[in-house]
Write a protein that holds these residues in place. Sequence first.
Motif, PDB file in Angstrom:
ATOM      1  N   PRO A   1       0.841  -1.191   0.000  1.00  0.00           N
ATOM      2  CA  PRO A   1       0.000   0.000   0.000  1.00  0.00           C
ATOM      3  C   PRO A   1       0.885   1.253   0.000  1.00  0.00           C
ATOM      4  N   ALA A   2       0.430   2.304  -0.668  1.00  0.00           N
ATOM      5  CA  ALA A   2       1.254   3.506  -0.798  1.00  0.00           C
ATOM      6  C   ALA A   2       1.640   4.112   0.545  1.00  0.00           C
ATOM      7  N   GLY A   3       0.834   3.903   1.586  1.00  0.00           N
ATOM      8  CA  GLY A   3       1.154   4.460   2.894  1.00  0.00           C
ATOM      9  C   GLY A   3       2.018   3.575   3.759  1.00  0.00           C
ATOM     10  N   HIS A   4       2.413   2.438   3.274  1.00  0.00           N
ATOM     11  CA  HIS A   4       3.239   1.509   4.059  1.00  0.00           C
ATOM     12  C   HIS A   4       4.634   2.114   4.268  1.00  0.00           C
ATOM     13  N   PRO A   5       5.221   1.958   5.462  1.00  0.00           N
ATOM     14  CA  PRO A   5       6.553   2.533   5.707  1.00  0.00           C
ATOM     15  C   PRO A   5       7.602   2.110   4.691  1.00  0.00           C
ATOM     16  N   LEU A   6       7.558   0.878   4.210  1.00  0.00           N
ATOM     17  CA  LEU A   6       8.561   0.411   3.247  1.00  0.00           C
ATOM     18  C   LEU A   6       8.345   0.992   1.853  1.00  0.00           C
TER      19      LEU A   6
ATOM     20  N   LEU B   1      -4.121  -6.848  -6.555  1.00  0.00           N
ATOM     21  CA  LEU B   1      -3.684  -5.450  -6.529  1.00  0.00           C
ATOM     22  C   LEU B   1      -4.761  -4.530  -5.966  1.00  0.00           C
ATOM     23  N   THR B   2      -6.033  -4.849  -6.258  1.00  0.00           N
ATOM     24  CA  THR B   2      -7.095  -4.000  -5.713  1.00  0.00           C
ATOM     25  C   THR B   2      -7.171  -4.111  -4.195  1.00  0.00           C
ATOM     26  N   PHE B   3      -6.907  -5.302  -3.661  1.00  0.00           N
ATOM     27  CA  PHE B   3      -6.891  -5.468  -2.208  1.00  0.00           C
ATOM     28  C   PHE B   3      -5.720  -4.706  -1.584  1.00  0.00           C
ATOM     29  N   VAL B   4      -4.563  -4.756  -2.245  1.00  0.00           N
ATOM     30  CA  VAL B   4      -3.403  -4.003  -1.744  1.00  0.00           C
ATOM     31  C   VAL B   4      -3.716  -2.517  -1.752  1.00  0.00           C
ATOM     32  N   ALA B   5      -4.347  -2.034  -2.814  1.00  0.00           N
ATOM     33  CA  ALA B   5      -4.672  -0.605  -2.923  1.00  0.00           C
ATOM     34  C   ALA B   5      -5.589  -0.143  -1.793  1.00  0.00           C
ATOM     35  N   GLU B   6      -6.384  -1.067  -1.260  1.00  0.00           N
ATOM     36  CA  GLU B   6      -7.273  -0.719  -0.146  1.00  0.00           C
ATOM     37  C   GLU B   6      -6.586  -0.876   1.205  1.00  0.00           C
ATOM     38  N   GLY B   7      -5.295  -1.207   1.193  1.00  0.00           N
ATOM     39  CA  GLY B   7      -4.554  -1.320   2.444  1.00  0.00           C
ATOM     40  C   GLY B   7      -4.804  -2.603   3.199  1.00  0.00           C
ATOM     41  N   LEU B   8      -5.285  -3.646   2.523  1.00  0.00           N
ATOM     42  CA  LEU B   8      -5.655  -4.888   3.202  1.00  0.00           C
ATOM     43  C   LEU B   8      -4.514  -5.894   3.303  1.00  0.00           C
ATOM     44  N   GLY B   9      -3.361  -5.558   2.775  1.00  0.00           N
ATOM     45  CA  GLY B   9      -2.231  -6.468   2.863  1.00  0.00           C
ATOM     46  C   GLY B   9      -1.220  -6.180   1.777  1.00  0.00           C
ATOM     47  N   VAL B  10      -0.246  -7.080   1.641  1.00  0.00           N
ATOM     48  CA  VAL B  10       0.786  -6.965   0.623  1.00  0.00           C
ATOM     49  C   VAL B  10       0.703  -8.207  -0.268  1.00  0.00           C
ATOM     50  N   ALA B  11       1.286  -8.118  -1.452  1.00  0.00           N
ATOM     51  CA  ALA B  11       1.234  -9.234  -2.394  1.00  0.00           C
ATOM     52  C   ALA B  11       2.566  -9.359  -3.114  1.00  0.00           C
ATOM     53  N   PHE B  12       2.786 -10.540  -3.667  1.00  0.00           N
ATOM     54  CA  PHE B  12       4.001 -10.863  -4.392  1.00  0.00           C
ATOM     55  C   PHE B  12       3.583 -11.102  -5.842  1.00  0.00           C
TER      56      PHE B  12
ATOM     57  N   ASP C   1      12.656 -10.776   4.860  1.00  0.00           N
ATOM     58  CA  ASP C   1      12.448 -10.809   6.309  1.00  0.00           C
ATOM     59  C   ASP C   1      11.679  -9.586   6.793  1.00  0.00           C
ATOM     60  N   GLU C   2      11.782  -8.468   6.066  1.00  0.00           N
ATOM     61  CA  GLU C   2      11.087  -7.244   6.458  1.00  0.00           C
ATOM     62  C   GLU C   2       9.573  -7.346   6.250  1.00  0.00           C
ATOM     63  N   VAL C   3       9.148  -8.228   5.392  1.00  0.00           N
ATOM     64  CA  VAL C   3       7.719  -8.313   5.094  1.00  0.00           C
ATOM     65  C   VAL C   3       7.107  -9.658   5.504  1.00  0.00           C
ATOM     66  N   ARG C   4       7.893 -10.501   6.161  1.00  0.00           N
ATOM     67  CA  ARG C   4       7.419 -11.829   6.534  1.00  0.00           C
ATOM     68  C   ARG C   4       6.159 -11.759   7.391  1.00  0.00           C
ATOM     69  N   GLU C   5       6.087 -10.816   8.328  1.00  0.00           N
ATOM     70  CA  GLU C   5       4.965 -10.755   9.267  1.00  0.00           C
ATOM     71  C   GLU C   5       3.798  -9.924   8.756  1.00  0.00           C
ATOM     72  N   GLU C   6       3.841  -9.495   7.513  1.00  0.00           N
ATOM     73  CA  GLU C   6       2.742  -8.705   6.969  1.00  0.00           C
ATOM     74  C   GLU C   6       1.508  -9.591   6.731  1.00  0.00           C
ATOM     75  N   ARG C   7       0.391  -8.927   6.550  1.00  0.00           N
ATOM     76  CA  ARG C   7      -0.833  -9.629   6.132  1.00  0.00           C
ATOM     77  C   ARG C   7      -0.715  -9.863   4.619  1.00  0.00           C
ATOM     78  N   TRP C   8      -0.706 -11.134   4.194  1.00  0.00           N
ATOM     79  CA  TRP C   8      -0.407 -11.453   2.805  1.00  0.00           C
ATOM     80  C   TRP C   8      -1.660 -11.782   1.998  1.00  0.00           C
ATOM     81  N   ILE C   9      -1.610 -11.343   0.744  1.00  0.00           N
ATOM     82  CA  ILE C   9      -2.634 -11.666  -0.249  1.00  0.00           C
ATOM     83  C   ILE C   9      -1.937 -12.537  -1.291  1.00  0.00           C
ATOM     84  N   ALA C  10      -2.499 -13.703  -1.586  1.00  0.00           N
ATOM     85  CA  ALA C  10      -1.786 -14.644  -2.449  1.00  0.00           C
ATOM     86  C   ALA C  10      -2.749 -15.490  -3.268  1.00  0.00           C
TER      87      ALA C  10
END
Length: 315
Positions: A176-181, A231-242, A191-200
Amino acid sequence: MLDLPRLQALRAVQTFGTVTAAAGALHCTPSAISQHIAKLERETKATLVEKDGRRLRLTEAGRILAEHAGLVLAAVEEAEAALAAHQETVSGRLSVSSFPTACRGLLPHALRRLAAEHPGLEPTLLESDRETSFDGILRGIIDVALIDDWVEIPVTYPPGVASVELGLDVADVILPAGHPLAFGTGAVSLDEVREERWIASRPGTVCHEWLLRMLPGLCPSILVNEFETQLTFVAEGLGVAFVPRLARTSLPAGTVARPVTPEAARRVSVAWRAAAGVRPAIGATVAALQDAWRHRASTADPLAWMPGQDMVHVV
């Protein structure tokens, strides 16, 4: 001399297991398959098939003949391909299969080029996974297939299948654009994103297995196969994706792509039956897919995102 269509029918029954499936593969009626088998049994004076529930099972004599039929049919295909190469004609039917992201990222450009340069060619397209594509190539249903495999665990190509690599499709973490990273530079450590809420993607898919190899023990919270939906879920701030770069032409507003370390990439290749490799239609299709890959590499900006009217490049 044994009749070629009858050998084709026997080989199809061995491959597909039922008269109906064999008829579908050979574009004829089930009764035609049954007649071919019956005539072949009379010619050879041998019982070639026997019923096994709803399926047909080849006898030992049937298996011996079917294996030799496979060799004969492969030789015939080579002869037809060599003749087509001699005549230099790019025409006729040609079936293409592809994994979903290449369908979207490569096939439109490739098929448009084929239509412009070879109007006599009649390509069809099937979206499928790797195993289905391999199966179709071996059965003669698929002529050309786009195959993906991970660099860490290369796929084993079946005997009789030739291939050429198009290139590597790198995957990035989408934040998400507001994420610190999202405001950093350089690559993000996994390792920096391991504990994030993931969308897969869902379990059982190649992309889900890939993510778990990169991050063992991960339990994604949202499971959807379509990368555009992820990507739409990430845009809503619901998690990160690979997400592989081939899976996107641009990023929706509110998302940022960052490369990861270690780099994650899958290999994209084109595969076909080796026996048919000299067919001009095969060569033209491979060339069109190579051109599509070069075109995408030259025009895509995989790390770009567009919040409103501004374009931000994240390196």
